[in-house]
Write an enzyme that holds these catalytic residues in place. Structure first.
Site, PDB file in Angstrom:
ATOM      1  N   CYS A 157       0.862  -1.295   0.018  1.00  0.00           N
ATOM      2  CA  CYS A 157      -0.069  -0.156   0.020  1.00  0.00           C
ATOM      3  C   CYS A 157       0.854   1.325  -0.184  1.00  0.00           C
ATOM      4  O   CYS A 157       2.271   1.184   0.373  1.00  0.00           O
ATOM      5  CB  CYS A 157      -0.888   0.110   1.305  1.00  0.00           C
ATOM      6  SG  CYS A 157      -1.876  -1.495   1.180  1.00  0.00           S
TER       7      CYS A 157
ATOM      8  N   GLY B 287      -0.290   0.165  -4.901  1.00  0.00           N
ATOM      9  CA  GLY B 287      -1.477  -0.520  -4.822  1.00  0.00           C
ATOM     10  C   GLY B 287      -2.583  -0.007  -5.810  1.00  0.00           C
ATOM     11  O   GLY B 287      -2.858   1.103  -5.841  1.00  0.00           O
TER      12      GLY B 287
ATOM     13  N   ASN C 245       0.197   1.182   5.762  1.00  0.00           N
ATOM     14  CA  ASN C 245       1.068   0.223   4.784  1.00  0.00           C
ATOM     15  C   ASN C 245       1.594  -0.704   5.812  1.00  0.00           C
ATOM     16  O   ASN C 245       2.581  -0.269   6.583  1.00  0.00           O
ATOM     17  CB  ASN C 245       1.930   1.212   4.191  1.00  0.00           C
ATOM     18  CG  ASN C 245       2.935   0.411   3.252  1.00  0.00           C
ATOM     19  OD1 ASN C 245       2.494  -0.955   2.907  1.00  0.00           O
ATOM     20  ND2 ASN C 245       4.096   0.717   3.136  1.00  0.00           N
ATOM     21  N   GLY C 246       1.345  -1.979   5.485  1.00  0.00           N
ATOM     22  CA  GLY C 246       2.057  -3.151   6.287  1.00  0.00           C
ATOM     23  C   GLY C 246       1.169  -4.208   6.493  1.00  0.00           C
ATOM     24  O   GLY C 246      -0.039  -4.464   5.735  1.00  0.00           O
TER      25      GLY C 246
ATOM     26  N   TYR D  55      12.027  -4.371  -5.827  1.00  0.00           N
ATOM     27  CA  TYR D  55      10.815  -4.308  -6.472  1.00  0.00           C
ATOM     28  C   TYR D  55       9.676  -3.404  -6.247  1.00  0.00           C
ATOM     29  O   TYR D  55       9.398  -2.690  -7.323  1.00  0.00           O
ATOM     30  CB  TYR D  55      10.313  -5.770  -6.454  1.00  0.00           C
ATOM     31  CG  TYR D  55       8.891  -6.012  -7.146  1.00  0.00           C
ATOM     32  CD1 TYR D  55       8.939  -6.573  -8.416  1.00  0.00           C
ATOM     33  CD2 TYR D  55       7.570  -5.853  -6.477  1.00  0.00           C
ATOM     34  CE1 TYR D  55       7.945  -6.825  -9.149  1.00  0.00           C
ATOM     35  CE2 TYR D  55       6.513  -6.233  -7.050  1.00  0.00           C
ATOM     36  CZ  TYR D  55       6.645  -6.789  -8.676  1.00  0.00           C
ATOM     37  OH  TYR D  55       5.471  -7.012  -9.271  1.00  0.00           O
TER      38      TYR D  55
END
Length: 472
Positions: free
Chosen positions: A14, A43, A117-118, A260
């Protein structure tokens, strides 16, 4: 924790952003929109914006890309000089409207909106505790669990910083948070610093975001990465104060951010993503000198490493694979033939580059290997005489529990296979993975300060037994 089977080997996590304008007459929704647009790679399932105006939080969320969810009329309605935004790819919780973020709650003396995020690995336990305390949930995400926990703590002691601290002390996992609580903007990183979160500033704005590309699009200067365990508070007057969670002995920066997830033009954890990827290419050239005619990349994340490999080895770089940038996410395909077609829709070969050539192809990682097999077959069909695969990530032998939608252990190609067996399975003349030592050296961060769980099986936090059992 619910995990989705995905068609691609890896899926983005995210992206979060928080914006504060010193000028109360300036509405920040369009700025948040622009920032989310640059974070879209993190996302693509849903997007949302919450903006605070005169004690009221106005929020709009929806499924799809940022440009699908918002238009000028919606942005005009979202008035306020402070706000947060979120783009989502699901790791815990279904892909559905109910799970869109930011989450907003009005409870007694607290108004809260939050983006996350996570992944919280003990979220199912925490969720059950809240259900037992008569909390109602709108979603199935761990993000809403955190939100309810903060509300609980705030109702016990109406101090937002202390509520965040107490909540975070119960969380196991990774998190970068942007939170609005009663008019104050908070940005929080977990004590291990797993997820990136950076601070940027101009004379007019303060911005926190997952990646610095959000600052570039807004013409905001990069200041620093938030420290692991830092709680940065920006109040209604623009004053900044930092508070800290108990620090760990080491950090655990996610190495996949470099390989990535992050854009190459970002700075994360105070390091240039592009430079790290270039270093990976140099290391691969040192570790795998191969006699070949041309070296190509699997676009886009492997391009910098491939350029560096070409320069270090003296082998010509060429674009042998072209990515179709107008193809969005492909859904789960029922058959292998359909999955192969999905890869071909996203990528095509240039026969004149490949025909009768000894080809080296660089990829950022190999997880299941299904996409790699299709790409290798495409290269051979285009006339490549030899195909040698080099991988910028060591063999992935364990799942990720911290926010990457990765295969289960039984699906991972490198589990219980030798490199020779992997070579035969993918169909290449040779395969070479960067060594763990080479990767660590390329990143330039001490090994003990990186999260390498997916390539070593050693995780920086406790993993609840029920999660590990589900992977067996």
């Amino acid at each position: 924790m619910e995990r989705h089977k995905v068609q691609n080997d890896l899926q983005d996590k995210c992206g979060v952003i928080g914006v504060y304008s010193y000028d109360e007459s300036v509405d920040v929704a369009s700025w948040i929109y622009s920032g989310l647009y640059t974070l879209q790679h993190r996302g693509q399932e849903s997007a949302g914006i919450s903006v605070l105006k005169e004690g009221r939080i106005n929020t709009h969320v929806g499924m799809g890309l940022v440009s699908d969810v918002f238009d000028n009329d919606l942005l005009d309605i979202l008035n306020g000089n402070v706000g947060i935004g979120h783009v989502r790819y699901s790791t815990t919780g279904d892909s559905s409207y109910e799970n869109c973020s930011p989450f907003v709650e009005h409870k007694e003396n607290i108004i809260i909106s939050m983006g996350h995020n996570g992944d919280i690995v003990n979220s199912s336990i925490l969720r059950q505790e809240l259900l037992d305390s008569n909390h109602d949930f709108k979603s199935t995400t761990d993000s809403e669990v955190i939100c309810h926990m903060i509300i609980d703590e705030y109702n016990k002691n109406p101090n937002a910083v202390e509520a965040i601290k107490t909540t975070c002390s119960k969380l196991i996992g990774s998190y970068a948070l942007v939170i609005l609580i009663n008019g104050v903007l908070y940005a929080v990183r977990d004590p291990l610093g797993m997820k990136p979160l950076s601070l940027g500033k101009s004379d007019e704005f303060i911005v926190v975001a997952s990646e610095t590309v959000a600052f570039d699009s807004l013409d905001i200067g990069y200041v620093r990465s938030l420290e692991p365990g830092e709680i940065l508070a920006i109040d209604e007057n623009g004053n900044e104060n930092s508070y800290y969670l108990p620090r760990e002995e080491h950090t655990a920066n996610c190495m996949f951010e470099y390989l990535y997830f992050a854009r190459p033009d970002s700075v994360i954890f105070d390091k240039s993503v592009y430079e790290v990827r270039m270093n990976i290419g140099k290391k691969l050239a040192e570790e795998y000198p191969i006699d070949a005619d041309v070296v190509i990349a699997v676009p886009d994340s492997a391009i910098p490493a491939t350029l560096a490999y070409s320069r270090a080895s003296g082998i010509e770089y060429a674009e042998g694979l072209i990515k179709n940038r107008y193809v969005g996410r492909t859904f789960i395909m029922p058959t292998q033939k359909d999955r192969d077609l999905a890869v071909k829709l996203k990528m095509n070969t240039i026969s004149s580059v490949l025909k009768d050539k000894r080809v080296i192809v660089l990829d950022d990682s190999v997880v299941r290997g299904t996409t790699s097999k299709t790409i290798i077959k495409m290269l051979r069909d285009a006339g490549a005489k030899e195909v040698h695969l080099l991988v910028g990530c060591p063999e992935i032998i364990s799942p990720c529990y911290y926010g990457i939608a990765m295969a289960t252990k039984e699906e991972l190609l490198a589990v219980d296979r030798t490199n020779e067996e992997i070579r035969e399975e993918i169909g290449v003349d040779s395969i070479g993975y960067i060594s763990i030592e080479g990767l660590v050296d390329a990143i330039g961060t001490p090994r003990e300060d990186l999260c390498l769980g997916c390539i070593t099986g050693d995780y920086p936090t406790v993993i609840p037994p029920e999660l590990e059992d589900n992977e067996d």
